[in-house]
Design an enzyme around this catalytic site. Structure first.
Site, mmCIF file in Angstrom:
data_model
loop_
_atom_site.group_PDB
_atom_site.id
_atom_site.type_symbol
_atom_site.label_atom_id
_atom_site.label_comp_id
_atom_site.label_asym_id
_atom_site.label_seq_id
_atom_site.Cartn_x
_atom_site.Cartn_y
_atom_site.Cartn_z
ATOM 1 N N GLY A 101 48.208 -30.245 -39.111
ATOM 2 C CA GLY A 101 47.807 -29.669 -37.830
ATOM 3 C C GLY A 101 49.008 -29.301 -36.989
ATOM 4 O O GLY A 101 49.027 -28.270 -36.317
ATOM 5 N N ARG A 129 39.534 -28.537 -38.901
ATOM 6 C CA ARG A 129 40.031 -28.964 -37.577
ATOM 7 C C ARG A 129 40.021 -27.814 -36.572
ATOM 8 O O ARG A 129 40.183 -26.649 -36.934
ATOM 9 C CB ARG A 129 41.442 -29.557 -37.736
ATOM 10 N N SER A 174 47.384 -33.336 -25.682
ATOM 11 C CA SER A 174 47.812 -32.821 -26.984
ATOM 12 C C SER A 174 49.194 -32.202 -26.912
ATOM 13 O O SER A 174 49.395 -31.151 -26.294
ATOM 14 C CB SER A 174 46.825 -31.777 -27.513
ATOM 15 N N GLN A 176 50.579 -30.928 -29.436
ATOM 16 C CA GLN A 176 50.553 -29.715 -30.266
ATOM 17 C C GLN A 176 50.177 -28.510 -29.418
ATOM 18 O O GLN A 176 50.789 -27.446 -29.533
ATOM 19 C CB GLN A 176 49.560 -29.889 -31.417
ATOM 20 N N ASP A 326 48.577 -41.879 -33.169
ATOM 21 C CA ASP A 326 48.550 -41.914 -34.634
ATOM 22 C C ASP A 326 48.525 -43.343 -35.184
ATOM 23 O O ASP A 326 48.426 -43.537 -36.399
ATOM 24 C CB ASP A 326 49.761 -41.163 -35.194
#
Ligand code: S3P
Length: 447
Positions: A101, A129, A174, A176, A326
């Site tokens: 991802g 996802r 997030s 990301q 994580d």
């Protein structure tokens, strides 16, 4: 690429005390960024300690497809000869991000303001996802995206030829998404502003500054306001990748589970946006000494000396979630062996990781005889004096689910079998050897 090969079942059995030095690999988040930012700089970026997991290798292949030269000199020792901000060439093939991802979302951001068209795909996990969380803000720059229903890969992005700068408040915690918007902002004129209400890992901000971008961060009542000045010339950087605190959490938690263990995990990043698991372990009563604190590669690091001792269940503060997102799978496994109950709330992001990690841990723990409760955004684990085990659990193409159950198998009464440990190679290729080197009884079923 991952998840296309033959499954590798792996069994973990009750083990003697873990002893020795656990040298975990380079940080995955920093490794992806070093390759991508290096590809956007002009000249040679030298990287040492790069994680050579499949996720990162897929990102290296993608950077080559965009025109950067990416060379491996030796183990962990790489160079990237970048093409400059806005210099990505249109790839002549589909970009396959495998299981990653981070790779997919950051690369989408990096190409979004280049006048090129790119098709992205991934494995059976990544194609489930959500990508809308990235393509929605990229549309504000003028990027168009066409994908499967629900914003799933495969997906084609048409980069904005005349990008405009953007102000965007990230709706979920997030890094990301934050990073994708900042990377797109690099090739937009003027200032791109990203606001995050909850702080997430800050490697993009740290490294962009290192590569010479003009970037400021301000803490305001609205949240962290990150302002990036577009169209800089990024200059190459020597990046020494610190060891991954997320990978380190597996041997650390294994040593906390297996009686009489005593291990050293050197050089682990203690970046405050990543160290929530270590704060939580200390809250649980873990015997961890943070020795020799120092700075390496621009990140605070320490050597962790970890000794087994009784742990108690805790309620993890929800505001800590982003800094240990994580690590919930391995924490859930560890919590099964602690005295009392561990409550993990505010963790609904776990449902859109490499697998639905709340569901994967809940079902696997139940199969091993552990009592759990689950809601849409929480997981509660009731610790027990002895975990029965004796089950095969599904890893769902998720490296961290596989490693969490391998760790639990080291203390369960009966062995725990993971149906497919092959995804471990995405982030921690030498996991099996490292764990057996410490004394763990871990073996592939047919090898
Ligand atoms: C990452 C951000 C986190 C994390 C992932 C790596 C990154 O994902 O779970 O493993 O490198 O930016 P989200 O940004 O989706 O929370």
């Amino acid at each position: 690429m991952s998840g296309h090969g033959t499954p590798i079942p792996m069994t973990a059995r009750k083990s003697p005390p873990l002893r020795g030095v656990a040298e975990v690999p380079g940080d995955k988040s920093i490794s992806h960024r070093a390759l991508i930012f290096g590809a956007m700089a002009v000249g040679e970026t030298r990287i040492t300690g790069l994680l050579e997991g499949q996720d990162v290798l897929d990102t290296a292949a993608a950077m080559r497809a965009f025109g950067a030269e990416v060379v491996q000199h030796g183990p962990g020792d790489w160079s990237v000869f970048g093409v400059g901000v806005g210099g990505f060439a249109e790839p002549d093939r589909v970009i396959d991000c495998g299981n990653s991802g981070t790779g997919a979302r950051l690369i989408m951001g990096a190409m979004a303001t280049c006048p090129i068209t790119v098709t992205f795909t991934g494995d059976a996990s990544l194609t489930k996802r959500p990508m809308g969380r990235v393509t929605d803000p990229l549309a504000l720059f003028g990027t168009r995206a066409v994908g499967r229903a629900g914003g799933r890969l495969p997906m084609t992005l048409v980069g904005a030829a005349d990008p405009v700068p953007v102000r965007y408040t990230v709706p979920m915690p997030s890094a990301q998404v934050k990073s994708a918007v900042l990377l797109a902002g690099l090739n937009a004129p003027g200032q791109t502003v990203v606001v995050e209400r909850e702080p997430t890992r800050d490697h993009t901000e740290r490294m962009l500054r290192g590569f010479g971008a003009e970037l400021t961060v301000e803490d305001t009542p609205e949240g962290r306001v990150i302002t990036l000045t577009g169209q800089p010339e990024l200059r190459p950087l020597d990046v020494a990748v610190p060891r991954d605190p997320s990978s380190a959490a597996f041997p650390v938690c294994a040593a906390l589970m297996v009686p009489d263990s005593d291990i050293l995990v050197p050089g682990v990043s203690q970046n405050p946006t990543r160290n929530g698991i270590y704060l939580t372990l200390v809250d649980m009563g873990a015997d961890i000494a943070f020795e020799n604190p120092r700075e390496e590669g621009g990140e605070p690091v320490a050597d962790l000396r970890v000794r087994f001792g009784p742990l108690k269940g805790v309620t993890v503060p929800p505001e800590r979630a982003a800094s240990m997102i994580d690590e919930y799978p391995v924490l859930a496994a560890l919590a099964a062996t602690a005295q009392g109950t561990t409550v993990m709330r505010g963790v609904k992001e776990l449902r859109v990781k490499e697998s639905d990690r709340i569901d994967a841990m809940a079902r696997g723990l139940e199969a091993c005889g552990v009592r759990i409760e689950e809601t849409e955004d929480s997981l509660t684990v009731h610790g027990m004096a002895s975990v029965p085990g004796g089950a095969t659990v599904a890893s769902h193409l998720d490296h961290r689910i596989a490693m969490a159950f391998v760790c639990l198998g080291l203390v369960a009464e009966k062995p725990i079998r993971v149906d497919d440990a092959s995804p471990i190679a995405t982030s921690f290729p030498l996991f099996e050897g490292l764990m057996t080197g410490l004394g763990a009884q871990v073996a592939r079923d047919n090898g």
